[in-house]
Design a protein around this motif. Structure first.
Motif, PDB file in Angstrom:
ATOM      1  N   CYS A 294       0.801  -1.230   0.000  1.00 22.02           N
ATOM      2  CA  CYS A 294       0.000   0.000   0.000  1.00 22.02           C
ATOM      3  C   CYS A 294       0.828   1.271   0.000  1.00 22.02           C
ATOM      4  O   CYS A 294       0.393   2.292  -0.530  1.00 22.02           O
ATOM      5  N   CYS A 332       1.751  -5.632   7.083  1.00 24.86           N
ATOM      6  CA  CYS A 332       1.963  -6.494   5.906  1.00 24.86           C
ATOM      7  C   CYS A 332       3.430  -6.648   5.532  1.00 24.86           C
ATOM      8  O   CYS A 332       3.756  -7.006   4.402  1.00 24.86           O
ATOM      9  N   CYS A 470      -3.515  -4.600  -2.858  1.00 21.74           N
ATOM     10  CA  CYS A 470      -2.724  -5.535  -3.653  1.00 21.74           C
ATOM     11  C   CYS A 470      -3.487  -6.023  -4.875  1.00 21.74           C
ATOM     12  O   CYS A 470      -2.877  -6.433  -5.863  1.00 21.74           O
ATOM     13  N   CYS A 511      -5.400   0.471   0.758  1.00 19.12           N
ATOM     14  CA  CYS A 511      -6.587  -0.120   1.399  1.00 19.12           C
ATOM     15  C   CYS A 511      -7.391   0.880   2.225  1.00 19.12           C
ATOM     16  O   CYS A 511      -8.614   0.774   2.281  1.00 19.12           O
TER      17      CYS A 511
HETATM   18  O1  BF8 Z   1      -3.536  -2.626   3.315  1.00 20.81           O
HETATM   19  S1  BF8 Z   1      -4.154  -5.515   0.360  1.00 20.81           S
HETATM   20  S2  BF8 Z   1      -1.705  -7.472   1.818  1.00 20.81           S
HETATM   21  S3  BF8 Z   1      -0.708  -4.328   1.607  1.00 20.81           S
HETATM   22  S4  BF8 Z   1      -3.834  -5.683   3.851  1.00 20.81           S
HETATM   23 FE1  BF8 Z   1      -1.660  -5.766   3.074  1.00 20.81          FE
HETATM   24 FE2  BF8 Z   1      -3.752  -6.858   2.053  1.00 20.81          FE
HETATM   25 FE3  BF8 Z   1      -1.927  -5.819   0.527  1.00 20.81          FE
HETATM   26 FE4  BF8 Z   1      -2.174  -2.861   2.137  1.00 20.81          FE
HETATM   27 NI1  BF8 Z   1      -4.397  -4.112   2.336  1.00 20.81          NI
END
Ligand code: BF8
Ligand code: SF4
Length: 619
Positions: A294, A332, A470, A511
């Motif tokens: 992110c 993450c 993602c 996100c």
């Molecule tokens: O806030 S999409 S793995 S990076 S939790 Fe993490 Fe999931 Fe990727 Fe970003 Ni969202």
């Protein structure tokens, strides 16, 4: 390796890792097999020290914990704790941005400025803060103070809830789930799930939705709006994605994590003439900043900075042997990174006091010395460049152009200033509906496969797809975020995209920026005079893994959007709980979850839902 990822660059790096004896999340996943059945079903509890307790899912053993908690109570409590953790992560991120705005306004933060004064003034007006004849700093301080109060105990309800349609607010009121403070709901989750407090799975789930709402319409929305004030509201921008963005002849720095406060300063520092000269002195042609996860989304939305990959590519980026520093903050970030980095020359630099990693170099980052710290970090990467082991460097050639930056403001601009062209296209059936495909990667599912299959099929069926996180990076790498991808869309959506010059898949950010999707959905519902749950709109998280995704699921369904999950949530051991989430919720919230691991079937569920909503609206 094709069963692990559908992304060619990742497959190449997985092979390289295997040759070099490097273990990644996929090997560690295999070592975990078989995963604990009680955990998968959500029916183990260790909330007190009489336990741990577990319920026999086959009905042959214990049906209650020592205190008498049933499978439904235990699974619901576990779910509530996941929501609490996810909402806390998003909202604590939001709080940090609010604090940075406060400090910037007070002249205490180094390197930051108020970039979008227009947004500052309109938000201030929304909060009832006087703006006439006042400096942006004065306004920003008042606004930040108001925001800080929303984290504690607000009198009444969270301010941003007023952005939701009246009908939705009535739903929340009727269900008794209007959030009363961002932190408060999270604390209450922990209270309710303590031994012997809330033992009713319905009551627990309702509070879970309330906590989720305090994230989506609270913490995350503050993160988005205040980031826009500080760093600028995104506008369509082009950049490049995938591991091929790393440069053999440049100092490669990957910024990974979530908070733009750090990455914005690193981007700034990398343009510093002195540091560029230092890089040239070390034999590098320049300094190449790339994003990941992110943080990558935050800087690609605002600067078109290349994005090296999504969640399951973090270790693979190090495996290229070409990353001189990976700078991480929060969320993450796999603790395994330092071990992988140890096999190459890569420095893992942690920066947040909240997130330390064994084996990482820690350079504390704070707003007061932000730019100096960023320069120091870039210098470390520059100094590390000559230590690259040339024989281990292999950068896959895959890279793909993307177009991102679709904030609500940018979407409106692309539409010519009003939602009408979009509404007309939906009414005419050119666009059948809108689907938000969001979330993570998960080694339980071939990397990116869920995102791509779902998105490709949806746009082919004339469903406009909006993305964050993602999922958006997965589609960027596959070329779906380009206006040219209109050729892959159905005839109706394709024509609309061509007329407006937009991609059929809109990248709306990180996100926390799912709040942008909420605002868009609310604006559409308001324009049509209906509730969000009446719209031909759906959500999907095909590869979700994080607790933040659980909080997102709670607020998306809580906001009236039918949502399909592609990885199975740990609730199935609670039969009544599962029934509530997938069926019963509809009568209270106008929306529910579905779990579907087959992406083709998930698309069918979304299309059926959209068709039903269109019919109900008379379209
Ligand atoms: O806030 S999409 S793995 S990076 S939790 Fe993490 Fe999931 Fe990727 Fe970003 Ni969202
Ligand atoms: Fe067992 Fe109840 Fe304690 Fe949980 S709270 S560990 S079910 S006794």
């Amino acid at each position: 390796m094709g069963e692990r990822s559908v992304d060619q660059a990742s497959i190449k790096m997985l092979k390289k890792a295997a040759q070099e004896g490097i273990e990644t999340a996929w090997e560690r996943y295999e070592k975990q097999q078989p995963q604990c059945g009680f955990g998968l079903l959500g029916i183990c509890c260790r909330n007190c020290n009489m336990g741990p307790c577990r319920i026999d899912p086959f009905g042959d053993g214990p049906e209650e914990g020592i205190c008498g908690a049933t499978a439904d109570t235990i699974a619901a409590r576990n779910l509530l704790r996941m929501i609490a953790a996810g909402a806390a992560a998003h909202s604590d991120h939001g709080r940090d941005i609010v604090t940075t705005l406060w400090e910037t306004a007070a002249g205490e933060a180094q390197g930051y400025q108020i970039k979008d004064e227009g947004k500052l003034r309109s938000l201030a007006a929304e909060f009832g803060i006087p703006v006439e004849g006042r400096s942006k700093e004065e306004i920003a301080r008042d606004l930040a103070r108001e925001a800080m109060e929303e984290f504690g105990m607000v009198k009444g309800a969270l301010k941003f809830l007023e952005r939701a349609p009246q009908k939705r607010r009535e739903v929340w009121q009727k269900a008794g789930i209007v959030p009363r403070g961002i932190d408060r709901e999270i604390v209450e989750c922990m209270h309710r799930t303590h031994m012997g407090v809330d033992n009713d799975y319905v009551n627990l789930v309702l509070h879970g939705v309330r906590t989720g709402l305090s994230d989506g319409w609270g913490g995350s929305m503050f993160a988005t709006e205040f980031s826009d004030i500080l760093f600028g509201t995104p506008e369509p921008v082009r950049g490049r994605s995938n591991l091929g963005v790393l440069k053999e002849d440049q100092v490669n720095i990957i910024v990974h994590g979530h908070e733009p406060t750090l990455s914005e300063m690193i981007v700034l520092a990398a343009r510093d003439e002195e540091l560029l000269a230092a890089a040239r002195e070390k034999g590098a042609a320049g300094i190449n900043i790339c994003g990941m996860c992110c943080t990558g989304n935050e800087i690609l939305m605002r600067h078109g900075v290349p994005v090296a990959g999504n969640f399951l590519q973090q270790e693979l980026a190090v495996v290229t042997g070409a990353v001189d520093a990976m700078v991480v903050d929060v969320q993450c970030v796999m603790p395994a990174l330092t071990g992988v980095a140890g096999c190459y020359h890569t420095k893992i630099i942690s920066t947040s006091p909240k997130a330390r990693f064994e084996g990482a170099e820690h350079i504390p980052f704070d707003e007061h010395h932000a730019l100096d710290t960023a320069r120091k970090i870039v210098q470390i990467a520059v100094d590390n460049y000559p230590r690259r082991k040339k024989e281990f460097v292999r950068i896959p050639e895959e890279e793909m152009e993307y177009m991102a930056g679709f904030s609500v403001e940018a979407v409106l601009k692309a539409l010519g200033g009003s939602l009408n062209p979009l509404l007309d296209a939906i009414k005419a059936g050119q666009i059948k509906g809108i689907a938000a495909v969001v979330g993570c990667n998960n080694p339980k599912i071939p990397h990116d496969r869920g995102h791509l299959l779902l998105t490709e099929k949806l746009i082919k069926s004339d469903v406009l797809v909006v993305q964050t996180g993602c999922a958006a990076i997965a589609c960027a790498k596959a070329g779906l975020l380009l206006p040219e991808a209109a050729a892959q869309a159905g005839p109706g959506l394709g024509a609309v995209c061509r007329a407006l010059g937009i991609p059929p898949v809109l990248h709306m950010g990180s996100c926390v920026d799912i709040s942008r999707i909420l605002v868009t959905a609310a604006a559409i519902a308001n324009a049509l005079g209906v509730d969000i749950s009446d719209l031909p709109v759906a959500g999907a998280a095909p590869e979700w893994m994080s607790e933040k995704a659980v909080s997102i699921g709670a607020y998306v369904v809580g906001s009236g959007v039918f949502t399909v999950l592609g990885s199975i949530p740990p609730v199935l051991g609670g039969k009544k709980l599962t029934e509530l989430l997938t069926e019963g919720a509809r009568s209270v919230l106008g929306a529910s979850f579905a779990v579907e691991t087959d992406p083709e079937k998930a698309v069918d569920l979304i299309l059926e839902h959209i068709a039903a909503r269109r019919k109900a609206l008379g379209l």
